[in-house]
Design an enzyme around this catalytic site. Structure first.
Site, PDB file in Angstrom:
ATOM      1  N   HIS A  89      39.789  38.007  33.117  1.00  0.00           N
ATOM      2  CA  HIS A  89      40.009  38.643  34.431  1.00  0.00           C
ATOM      3  C   HIS A  89      38.673  38.996  35.057  1.00  0.00           C
ATOM      4  CE1 HIS A  89      39.280  42.865  33.069  1.00  0.00           C
ATOM      5  NE2 HIS A  89      39.864  42.483  31.947  1.00  0.00           N
ATOM      6  N   ASP A  91      38.392  41.301  37.756  1.00  0.00           N
ATOM      7  CA  ASP A  91      38.332  42.652  38.299  1.00  0.00           C
ATOM      8  C   ASP A  91      37.799  43.608  37.237  1.00  0.00           C
ATOM      9  OD1 ASP A  91      40.887  42.314  36.874  1.00  0.00           O
ATOM     10  OD2 ASP A  91      41.293  44.368  37.517  1.00  0.00           O
ATOM     11  N   ASP A 122      33.677  43.724  29.928  1.00  0.00           N
ATOM     12  CA  ASP A 122      35.112  43.698  30.211  1.00  0.00           C
ATOM     13  C   ASP A 122      35.342  43.441  31.699  1.00  0.00           C
ATOM     14  OD1 ASP A 122      37.853  44.042  30.128  1.00  0.00           O
ATOM     15  OD2 ASP A 122      37.766  46.229  29.969  1.00  0.00           O
ATOM     16  N   GLU A 153      43.880  42.941  36.443  1.00  0.00           N
ATOM     17  CA  GLU A 153      44.251  43.350  35.089  1.00  0.00           C
ATOM     18  C   GLU A 153      43.992  44.832  34.870  1.00  0.00           C
ATOM     19  OE1 GLU A 153      44.013  44.254  30.866  1.00  0.00           O
ATOM     20  OE2 GLU A 153      42.382  44.387  32.318  1.00  0.00           O
ATOM     21  N   GLU A 154      42.852  45.318  35.342  1.00  0.00           N
ATOM     22  CA  GLU A 154      42.514  46.721  35.118  1.00  0.00           C
ATOM     23  C   GLU A 154      43.437  47.666  35.887  1.00  0.00           C
ATOM     24  OE1 GLU A 154      40.799  47.377  32.788  1.00  0.00           O
ATOM     25  OE2 GLU A 154      39.030  46.105  32.585  1.00  0.00           O
ATOM     26  N   HIS A 419      35.186  50.485  30.010  1.00  0.00           N
ATOM     27  CA  HIS A 419      35.872  51.516  30.792  1.00  0.00           C
ATOM     28  C   HIS A 419      35.061  52.799  30.907  1.00  0.00           C
ATOM     29  CE1 HIS A 419      40.265  49.846  30.466  1.00  0.00           C
ATOM     30  NE2 HIS A 419      39.363  48.872  30.490  1.00  0.00           N
TER      31      HIS A 419
END
Length: 449
Positions: A89, A91, A122, A153-154, A419
């Site tokens: 992904h 995003d 990520d 996705e996030e 994150h």
């Protein structure tokens, strides 16, 4: 003629400077799909990914399922060869407080062999691992390829099911590689074989129509914040085990995870005891957990001498593999309604559900992956590991493509801080990931169909 191991090693080494430069360009794009952010940056990110895939001679389309843009790139298989779907992904998570970062979140910086920046691990490194493998083969790609690069996705992948249904035939493949997990340690690769599910919900308690004087009515009328605090304490037992009847939990993880390592990686303060019981890997992979993510109540600096009439908390429950999200949410709601003290009013509302999954990591495709990883890590075989986090759409892939072998891989290591502030990518491990994926494609091409 297929490329040899030495050919692929040389090709990956040759391509890494360009791969890193393109990764840095992606990191500079703050493509955040959350509400309140500039979604033109997500569009910009999708266009950048599409350009990279066109450079690999793929037929490319940017698609939407009602949400943020995803990118699909396709290149047909040579006669008789299998097709491999590569997922990642583009995003990223919001950066949070810039003061917590040691450098600008969206300006990649190398320090001590790691590349820092939001999305560096990520999952823009996942995107670039796919690109690196394709560049290594050039015109000698031995398998058919479908790249599916998601754009939200996030933010929960809300439109992913619609995209998978709409483009099911374009995405149909023999092997699916989902590059959104991690490795066991620096120098030790891994295949992810289970992930926990997720229930996020809100619980709000009310005791009064409006705030009243705490001196005049305190001692007779319960305030909502005290009620909420007491209700929250019923969610765990004295050991810290989740105390909600009806949630599934099991044992079975065999990987040793020393307590000292966990405490270091999590940043646990001295003197703070770990919660739960049993093996540490069971606690974070195959048993449920419950966290209080936030509370709506008056801020201490603004609190008056008044009884709080209502208070609200957000709960996040990770579900063990094998649990059912709908049944789990019903059990959570039943517990909260049963144990709210003093007759206070309680309202429970669902935010999101995510299915857990277990992956059958046996068969020729997984053997091909293990061989590729062992070669790329110079003889170190991959660990089969669980993940405490959730990737709910894997269950959707399993349902839509039951004949496909699903491999869950990734670029993160325990120090990647995905994150969080100062997210980073270990550049040496990243090159191994790229080599492993190229070797995997070569190995899969040789499998009997």
């Amino acid at each position: 003629m297929s490329l040899s191991e030495d050919d692929l090693r040389a090709a990956i080494a040759r391509e890494m400077p360009g791969v890193r430069a393109d990764l840095e360009r992606l990191v500079r794009i703050p493509g955040i799909a959350f509400d309140g952010f500039d979604h033109s940056q997500v569009e910009r990110s999708a266009e950048a990914v599409a350009e990279l895939l066109r450079g690999c001679k793929l037929d490319v389309q940017i698609v939407r399922g009602g949400g943020q843009p995803a990118v699909i790139g396709r290149r047909p298989a040579p006669p008789g060869a299998p097709t491999v779907l590569l997922y990642a992904h583009h995003d990223v998570q919001p950066a949070g407080d810039p003061a917590l970062w040691d450098s600008e979140p969206f300006e990649p910086v190398e320090r001590d062999g790691r590349l820092y920046g939001r999305g560096a691990a990520d999952d823009k490194a996942g995107v670039m691992a796919h690109v690196a493998a394709l560049r290594a083969f050039g015109d000698q790609l031995p398998v058919g390829i479908v790249l599916f690069i998601e754009g939200e996705e996030e933010y929960g992948s809300d439109s992913l099911d619609e995209l998978l249904q709409t483009y099911k035939e374009e995405l149909r493949s023999d092997v699916i590689v989902i590059a959104d997990s991690g490795n066991w340690d620096i120098g030790v690769p891994a295949l992810t074989t289970s992930l926990r599910g997720l229930v996020n919900c809100f619980v709000e308690v009310s005791t009064l129509r409006s705030a009243v004087h705490s001196g005049m009515f305190g001692g007779t009328v319960p305030d909502a914040l005290t009620v909420l605090s007491r209700l929250i304490t019923t969610l765990h037992d004295e050991q810290g085990e989740v105390a909600i009847d009806g949630l599934v939990g099991r044992e079975g993880a065999t990987v040793d995870y020393p307590e000292e390592r966990l405490r270091h990686e999590a940043g646990v303060l001295d003197g703070v005891k770990l919660i739960g019981s049993g093996r540490l890997t069971d606690r974070i992979w195959t048993k449920p957990s419950l966290s209080v993510l936030g509370i709506d109540a008056p801020r201490t600096g603004e609190a008056s001498n008044a009884l709080v009439p209502r208070a609200k908390a957000k709960l996040s429950v990770r579900l063990a593999p094998g649990d059912d999200p709908d049944a789990a949410y019903a059990a959570i709601r039943s517990h909260l309604e049963k144990y709210v003290p003093w007759g206070a009013h309680v309202e429970v509302t669902l935010e999101s559900l995510g299915a857990p999954c277990v992956i059958d990591a046996t068969g020729p495709a997984h053997d091909a992956a293990r061989a590729a990883f062992t070669t790329a890590w110079d003889g170190v075989a991959p660990v089969d590991m669980g993940v405490g986090g959730s990737i709910p759409f894997i269950a959707t892939f399993q349902e839509l493509f039951p004949q496909a072998a699903i491999l869950v891989t990734g670029v993160e290591d325990p120090y990647a801080a995905a994150h969080g502030p100062n997210e980073s990518l270990h550049l040496g491990e990243f090159e191994r990931v790229c080599l492993a994926e190229a070797l995997l494609l070569r190995n899969v091409a040789g499998l009997d169909r």
